[in-house]
Design a protein around this motif. Sequence first.
Motif, PDB file in Angstrom:
ATOM      1  N   HIS A 126       9.406   2.108  -5.215  1.00 41.89           N
ATOM      2  CA  HIS A 126       8.508   1.899  -6.357  1.00 41.89           C
ATOM      3  C   HIS A 126       7.511   0.833  -5.922  1.00 41.89           C
ATOM      4  O   HIS A 126       7.614  -0.335  -6.281  1.00 41.89           O
ATOM      5  CB  HIS A 126       9.304   1.471  -7.581  1.00 41.89           C
ATOM      6  CG  HIS A 126      10.352   2.480  -7.949  1.00 41.89           C
ATOM      7  ND1 HIS A 126      10.040   3.671  -8.573  1.00 41.89           N
ATOM      8  CD2 HIS A 126      11.688   2.508  -7.748  1.00 41.89           C
ATOM      9  CE1 HIS A 126      11.150   4.371  -8.755  1.00 41.89           C
ATOM     10  NE2 HIS A 126      12.163   3.691  -8.258  1.00 41.89           N
ATOM     11  N   ILE A 127       6.553   1.265  -5.112  1.00 49.16           N
ATOM     12  CA  ILE A 127       5.667   0.333  -4.425  1.00 49.16           C
ATOM     13  C   ILE A 127       4.834  -0.457  -5.421  1.00 49.16           C
ATOM     14  O   ILE A 127       4.086   0.121  -6.206  1.00 49.16           O
ATOM     15  CB  ILE A 127       4.782   1.112  -3.419  1.00 49.16           C
ATOM     16  CG1 ILE A 127       5.703   1.779  -2.391  1.00 49.16           C
ATOM     17  CG2 ILE A 127       3.764   0.192  -2.750  1.00 49.16           C
ATOM     18  CD1 ILE A 127       5.027   2.771  -1.496  1.00 49.16           C
ATOM     19  N   ASP A 129       5.739  -1.651  -8.043  1.00 52.81           N
ATOM     20  CA  ASP A 129       6.135  -1.112  -9.353  1.00 52.81           C
ATOM     21  C   ASP A 129       5.403   0.180  -9.714  1.00 52.81           C
ATOM     22  O   ASP A 129       5.512   0.688 -10.836  1.00 52.81           O
ATOM     23  CB  ASP A 129       5.962  -2.168 -10.459  1.00 52.81           C
ATOM     24  CG  ASP A 129       6.654  -3.473 -10.088  1.00 52.81           C
ATOM     25  OD1 ASP A 129       7.886  -3.454  -9.998  1.00 52.81           O
ATOM     26  OD2 ASP A 129       5.960  -4.476  -9.841  1.00 52.81           O
ATOM     27  N   GLY A 130       4.644   0.687  -8.760  1.00 50.91           N
ATOM     28  CA  GLY A 130       3.937   1.948  -8.960  1.00 50.91           C
ATOM     29  C   GLY A 130       4.664   3.076  -8.248  1.00 50.91           C
ATOM     30  O   GLY A 130       5.828   2.936  -7.867  1.00 50.91           O
ATOM     31  N   ARG A 131       3.963   4.186  -8.064  1.00 51.14           N
ATOM     32  CA  ARG A 131       4.631   5.350  -7.464  1.00 51.14           C
ATOM     33  C   ARG A 131       4.661   5.271  -5.941  1.00 51.14           C
ATOM     34  O   ARG A 131       3.933   4.494  -5.336  1.00 51.14           O
ATOM     35  CB  ARG A 131       3.949   6.628  -7.937  1.00 51.14           C
ATOM     36  CG  ARG A 131       2.499   6.740  -7.550  1.00 51.14           C
ATOM     37  CD  ARG A 131       1.877   7.979  -8.152  1.00 51.14           C
ATOM     38  NE  ARG A 131       1.569   7.805  -9.558  1.00 51.14           N
ATOM     39  CZ  ARG A 131       1.456   8.818 -10.425  1.00 51.14           C
ATOM     40  NH1 ARG A 131       1.619  10.057 -10.028  1.00 51.14           N
ATOM     41  NH2 ARG A 131       1.153   8.583 -11.676  1.00 51.14           N
ATOM     42  N   GLY A 132       5.498   6.084  -5.363  1.00 52.39           N
ATOM     43  CA  GLY A 132       5.588   6.171  -3.907  1.00 52.39           C
ATOM     44  C   GLY A 132       4.648   7.242  -3.378  1.00 52.39           C
ATOM     45  O   GLY A 132       3.719   7.673  -4.071  1.00 52.39           O
ATOM     46  N   HIS A 133       4.879   7.679  -2.143  1.00 51.73           N
ATOM     47  CA  HIS A 133       4.024   8.713  -1.549  1.00 51.73           C
ATOM     48  C   HIS A 133       4.826   9.555  -0.572  1.00 51.73           C
ATOM     49  O   HIS A 133       5.940   9.196  -0.185  1.00 51.73           O
ATOM     50  CB  HIS A 133       2.825   8.072  -0.851  1.00 51.73           C
ATOM     51  CG  HIS A 133       3.203   6.953   0.071  1.00 51.73           C
ATOM     52  ND1 HIS A 133       2.867   5.643  -0.163  1.00 51.73           N
ATOM     53  CD2 HIS A 133       3.948   6.936   1.203  1.00 51.73           C
ATOM     54  CE1 HIS A 133       3.365   4.876   0.793  1.00 51.73           C
ATOM     55  NE2 HIS A 133       4.030   5.644   1.625  1.00 51.73           N
ATOM     56  N   LEU A 134       4.235  10.660  -0.168  1.00 56.04           N
ATOM     57  CA  LEU A 134       4.891  11.511   0.820  1.00 56.04           C
ATOM     58  C   LEU A 134       4.698  10.909   2.210  1.00 56.04           C
ATOM     59  O   LEU A 134       3.710  10.227   2.456  1.00 56.04           O
ATOM     60  CB  LEU A 134       4.268  12.911   0.782  1.00 56.04           C
ATOM     61  CG  LEU A 134       4.598  13.745  -0.459  1.00 56.04           C
ATOM     62  CD1 LEU A 134       3.818  15.055  -0.421  1.00 56.04           C
ATOM     63  CD2 LEU A 134       6.099  14.023  -0.523  1.00 56.04           C
ATOM     64  N   GLN A 226       6.248   5.643 -11.041  1.00 57.54           N
ATOM     65  CA  GLN A 226       5.959   4.261 -11.440  1.00 57.54           C
ATOM     66  C   GLN A 226       7.034   3.789 -12.424  1.00 57.54           C
ATOM     67  O   GLN A 226       7.670   4.613 -13.077  1.00 57.54           O
ATOM     68  CB  GLN A 226       4.586   4.213 -12.112  1.00 57.54           C
ATOM     69  CG  GLN A 226       4.527   5.094 -13.369  1.00 57.54           C
ATOM     70  CD  GLN A 226       3.138   5.202 -13.992  1.00 57.54           C
ATOM     71  OE1 GLN A 226       2.153   4.990 -13.316  1.00 57.54           O
ATOM     72  NE2 GLN A 226       3.076   5.516 -15.271  1.00 57.54           N
ATOM     73  N   VAL A 227       7.217   2.474 -12.531  1.00 59.98           N
ATOM     74  CA  VAL A 227       8.251   1.991 -13.461  1.00 59.98           C
ATOM     75  C   VAL A 227       7.681   1.121 -14.601  1.00 59.98           C
ATOM     76  O   VAL A 227       8.429   0.443 -15.295  1.00 59.98           O
ATOM     77  CB  VAL A 227       9.386   1.232 -12.722  1.00 59.98           C
ATOM     78  CG1 VAL A 227      10.217   2.207 -11.922  1.00 59.98           C
ATOM     79  CG2 VAL A 227       8.854   0.123 -11.834  1.00 59.98           C
ATOM     80  N   ILE A 228       6.369   1.148 -14.817  1.00 62.40           N
ATOM     81  CA  ILE A 228       5.792   0.362 -15.913  1.00 62.40           C
ATOM     82  C   ILE A 228       6.166   0.966 -17.271  1.00 62.40           C
ATOM     83  O   ILE A 228       6.316   2.181 -17.402  1.00 62.40           O
ATOM     84  CB  ILE A 228       4.252   0.311 -15.830  1.00 62.40           C
ATOM     85  CG1 ILE A 228       3.695   1.710 -15.528  1.00 62.40           C
ATOM     86  CG2 ILE A 228       3.782  -0.715 -14.824  1.00 62.40           C
ATOM     87  CD1 ILE A 228       2.215   1.833 -15.732  1.00 62.40           C
TER      88      ILE A 228
END
Length: 489
Positions: A126-127, A129-134, A226-228
């Motif tokens: 959760h980079i 606190d946001g999303r990751g990537h491929l 994301q985890v917000i």
Amino acid sequence: MQYLINIYMLIRLFVVSLFFLFSLNAYLRDDLSELEKQKVDKVLSLAADFSRAERSEALSGGAGTVDKIGKNAFSHHFKNLSFEERQDFLIGNAFFRKVWIASPSSTTSSDGLGPLYNARACQSCHIKDGRGHLPKDEKPLSAVLKVGNYKNINLIPHKTYGKQFQFFAIPGLSSESALSINFMANKYINAMGSRLALKYPNYQLSSLKYGNLDNDTSLSLRISPQVIGVGLLEAIEESDILAKQDIYDKDNDGISGIARIVYDNKGIEKIGRFGIRASTPDLFVQTGTAFMHDMGLSNSVGSNAFGDCTKNQDECYKFPTGVNEKSLHEVDDEVMNKIVFYLSSLSPPKRRNVSDKDVLLGKKIFYESKCTSCHTPKYVTSKNAKHNFLKYQLIWPYTDLLLHDMGDELADKDMNGNITNKEWKTPPLWGLGYAKEVNARATYLHDGRAKTVLEAVLWHSGEAKSSLKYLLDNHKNNLDKLEKFLKSL
Ligand code: HEC
Ligand code: HEC
């Protein structure tokens, strides 16, 4: 005889009306007074005037919404935390970022990683606190590949590889497999004056350490979401979610959202709210599941100190664990609760440009195209929420938290290419415009296949087919306005 029939009819009527009352009651909030209910209903009615922004529309996460932009836009707590709560936020943040290590080590409170794992810290996936990537040329770090066989909606873990592939292992053990991805186009759409080729990630597993997969095994690739705002999502009343459920599409709009029923830590049935397929009911279970399967750390939710290792993976069990005489699990509930508090207090960022002319036009298109059928714009959270800053807030997450059939192209498939699961949870759209600011490599949809938000929209099918058709039939040349609206979130 007539008399008996009448009694029978009366009893039937009574039972039916009881049932009706009961099922109606299930959708009524019991945290609000009559007056509050009326107020809430009014506030939640869908916008019809698009000439200007609605009141509080920019405050996606309610009164405490932070107003910060840039790389750390997702990493702030609500503005209205108490002094003590701010301290707890910092402690929780430290655990969320903490890098775990293999046992044995001199710092026993940080060990127990693996033996097999996908990442060493929550934050790695959760980079910010946001999303990751491929992955591109590196090993997958912020993407996860689930494996198993579907029994209805549930993915039964693979008998050897467990719940997901681990692409990392502690020293002395090799990882389960390697993954490579190449993008293939299989959908073409004419929009914005050109022909767009939509590409999906076609992935191959190699070096499968414990043997090949059977043809009926399913795979499901997901990037970390994301985890917000997850504390606010947890604070939505169950009845508000159930009110939108429409399993048999009784209102005939082609959309049949399903509330997934899962179990919490005490074995109580709850609605699934977290995970890309709504597989966990709350942040505690989600955190425990992450420690267990993503990092191989046991806890009160997942208690195998060997993580996702199955009994067919003997080698795993030769390694020491992080459990010692002082601890039952590698991660105790105190740490879990601190992380849960941290997650609960992460604010979605304030919206930008809500009054911009193009953004308002885009909003109108969003509503007219009935994107709102699944992306429910707003809620008022429960008065019984866990923390003051989560209580009775008007929030704008744009999700119904229900599962929808999104069509064949987005579906999970087995090794033979047969479709095995088409249902996905409507993701919240708040923060969408910040995603690439927070992680420049961020992409969209469950498997990160969409490079732009517009591409994400064009992949919609299944229950969202008529919504997309309306959009393309009527607003093909105004898609940039829709995009502006989505990016203002
Ligand atoms: C290897 C990458 C990875 C790691 C490490 C990881 N996560 Fe996740 N996380 C994911 C993925 C992928 C999902 C979606 C899971 C699903 O679909 O079931 C997810 C989902 C979540 C969600 C639900 C978000 C939502 O809105 O549905 C939360 C909250 C979360 N993780 C918290 C954590 C915490 C806390 C940790 C550390 C204990 C952690 N994660 C570690 C990849 C990761
Ligand atoms: C039938 C329900 C439904 C409707 C209608 C719908 N969506 Fe979605 N939307 C979803 C689901 C489910 C996903 C996740 C799909 C996936 O990840 O594969 C999604 C994903 C998205 C995403 C990507 C979000 C992300 O974080 O990656 C965007 C953007 C989006 N929708 C916008 C729209 C717009 C614009 C419309 C109207 C044209 C619309 N949606 C209509 C259910 C719906």
